[in-house]
Write a protein that holds these residues in place. Structure first.
Motif, PDB file in Angstrom:
ATOM      1  N   ASP A 185      -2.515  -0.601  -5.449  1.00 54.29           N
ATOM      2  CA  ASP A 185      -3.433  -0.425  -4.318  1.00 54.29           C
ATOM      3  C   ASP A 185      -4.809   0.024  -4.801  1.00 54.29           C
ATOM      4  OD1 ASP A 185      -1.487  -1.107  -2.466  1.00 54.29           O
ATOM      5  OD2 ASP A 185      -0.782   0.945  -2.252  1.00 54.29           O
ATOM      6  N   ASN A 211      -7.432  -2.676  -3.901  1.00 53.31           N
ATOM      7  CA  ASN A 211      -8.122  -2.329  -2.650  1.00 53.31           C
ATOM      8  C   ASN A 211      -8.151  -0.814  -2.519  1.00 53.31           C
ATOM      9  OD1 ASN A 211      -9.382  -2.646  -0.178  1.00 53.31           O
ATOM     10  ND2 ASN A 211      -7.460  -2.875   0.938  1.00 53.31           N
ATOM     11  N   ASP A 212      -8.960  -0.187  -3.349  1.00 54.56           N
ATOM     12  CA  ASP A 212      -8.950   1.266  -3.528  1.00 54.56           C
ATOM     13  C   ASP A 212      -9.469   1.983  -2.277  1.00 54.56           C
ATOM     14  OD1 ASP A 212      -9.229   3.872  -4.297  1.00 54.56           O
ATOM     15  OD2 ASP A 212     -10.196   3.428  -6.205  1.00 54.56           O
TER      16      ASP A 212
END
Length: 514
Positions: free
Chosen positions: A163, A167-168
């Motif tokens: 993650d 999509n930090d």
């Protein structure tokens, strides 16, 4: 005197309020990275505080660069810690099963030798076998329960590495607060070259901040580069600076007998001289606590405590120059270790009594009641760094015929104390013994112990010896028939990461040439 030597005076309550309410609040990279070390609710509380001061928030370019460079490795490290935690139930119960199987088998054999009647002997042995089966079933039941609980904790308290990579959510939240208006500009090549030259001179002369990084960072100039940006920003904005950093080494703070007093006076004086502005600094937990007082924030004590614990842990790792933090060095915990001096003296007296009774006694069974006490003594002595007592316990374990697991635990406890004392050469001797015992008994701990041994050898300068041990561990993991188990999978990841960090390349999955 204060007007002449103002840098030696801490801010008053009113001056502190001015920093929080009207000053520029600059953040260090370690503060941004700490957002990966707290759970979602705690992270939101911190971000809410940053939102309150968004118009005065400022991030030096060097901070932004270090954050981007290190965020994935920090996220990986946090997940690796939880990988280790998730494997604990398997490791713990495996140790329990091994110990139960060895002990019950031993006493079944002893009981059988004392009975001549075959039917009675078989009945006794069946009772031991039934007890063994019941213990194994109970261990497996609790293993499953513990694994489920640990997985639940992980899902609540961490962001998965994939993650963060893809999509930090932390970086997205920071991007909403930090843009071109409150981020430093990249310096020109000429400016950067001049700053690095200045930083080199300062580090050589131990001018704060940053000179202590020469001990543990390939490029120790980062703190100096940030400091130069802070001075320039204060000069440009004509506004005081509050710098929030979790770096609490002596090149940032005045320390007296281990107590942190405040920012280095040289830094306060330099900021006043170069920018004409007051300067103060604090840790993230200190900032959050003061934000409750000066900014009407509502950060819980639990969040502040978690942030402080994460800072203390990270600084311990950095100061000790540990290659990797290991969350499963000792699968068995025997007893509380926060004993008073009197209670510890009682432990020592009992150990002397066991030594006296064991002297010249070749019957291992006399020591069975003492083995539990020796396990507790191991935990207590390790917490106090008492290597001499740990060595005595190890000798008693051997003399009394303790299980291999108990012997390994004591060997590892001695090694951990020696590593804390920065004696990796001595620690590797005990880890070699523990690793050999684990391999001889085919304990699941052999992979973890092999990696620890490799780390100690590398820290002691025996790079090739460390490479050989680590290679053996990885080869055995890759060839293990049960290689899909969570314990082995997690250990493969940690050992592979160590190999990559030390030798600069991935361990080959086939061929096994280091």
């Amino acid at each position: 005197m204060k007007t002449i030597l103002n840098e030696w005076y801490g801010p008053s309550s009113d001056e502190l309020a001015e920093f929080y309410k009207n000053g520029t609040i600059a953040l260090d990279a370690n503060v941004l990275l700490s957002l990966y070390r707290v759970n979602g609710a705690q992270r939101n509380q911190i971000l809410e505080v940053l939102g309150k001061i968004a118009d005065r928030l400022w991030i030096p370019y060097q901070v932004a660069y270090e954050y981007q460079r290190n965020r994935l490795s920090v996220a990986w490290s946090v997940n690796a810690d939880f990988d280790a935690i998730e494997t604990m139930p398997e490791a713990v119960m495996q140790s329990v099963i091994e110990s139960a199987r060895a002990s019950l088998g031993e006493y079944s054999s002893k009981a059988g030798k004392r009975v001549r009647d075959r039917e009675i002997r078989n009945t006794i042995q069946r009772q031991f076998e039934d007890a063994q089966s019941d213990l194994i079933a109970l261990a497996e039941k609790h293993q499953s329960k513990m694994k489920d609980e640990f997985k639940s904790i992980r899902s609540t308290h961490t962001i998965g590495f994939d993650d963060v990579k893809n999509n930090d959510p932390v970086r997205d939240a920071l991007d909403s607060l930090i843009d071109e208006s409150n981020t430093g500009r990249p310096p020109s090549a000429e400016v950067e070259s001049a700053r690095r030259a200045d930083a080199k001179t300062r580090i050589e002369n131990e001018v704060p901040p940053g000179y202590m990084d020469v001990k543990n960072k390939p490029d120790p100039s980062g703190d100096c580069l940030i400091w130069f940006e802070l001075i320039e920003h204060a000069k440009t904005t004509k506004r005081r600076i509050l710098f929030v950093t979790d770096d609490v080494k002596e090149d940032f703070y005045i320390k007296v007998h281990g107590r942190t007093i405040g920012p280095r006076s040289e830094m306060i004086a330099e900021m006043a001289k170069e920018a004409g502005q007051p300067y103060h600094q604090t840790t993230l937990d200190g900032f959050l606590r003061s934000a409750n007082a000066f900014l009407d924030a509502e950060v819980t004590e639990e969040t502040i405590s978690t942030v402080r614990s994460a800072r203390e842990y990270t600084n311990r790792v950095e100061i000790s120059n540990a290659v990797l933090a290991d969350a499963m060095e000792s699968p068995i915990s025997y007893a509380p270790t926060d004993l008073t001096s009197v209670e510890y003296d009682v432990f020592l007296a009992l150990i002397r009594d066991i030594e006296s009774r064991a002297e010249g006694n070749s019957d291992a069974s006399m020591g069975v009641p003492a083995l539990g006490l020796l396990g507790s003594a191991t935990a207590a002595a390790e917490s106090r760094g008492d290597v001499e007592t740990l060595e005595r316990v190890l000798e008693l374990h051997t003399r009394l015929g303790a299980s291999s697991s108990a012997i390994i635990n004591t060997q590892v406890s001695i090694a951990r104390v020696l590593l804390r004392e920065k004696r990796p050469v001595d620690a590797s001797i005990y880890l070699e013994g523990a690793y050999a015992n684990a391999r001889r008994t085919q304990s699941m701990r052999r992979f973890d112990l092999g990696r620890q041994l490799a780390e100690a050898l590398i820290q002691s300068g025996r790079l090739e010896a460390g490479r050989r041990v680590l290679t053996d561990v990885l080869v055995e993991i890759d060839s293990a028939a049960d290689g899909k188990g969570s314990l082995i999978t997690g250990e493969r990841r940690r050992s592979g990461e160590l190999y990559r960090n030390i030798f600069g390349k991935e361990f080959p999955t086939s061929g096994h040439s280091g």
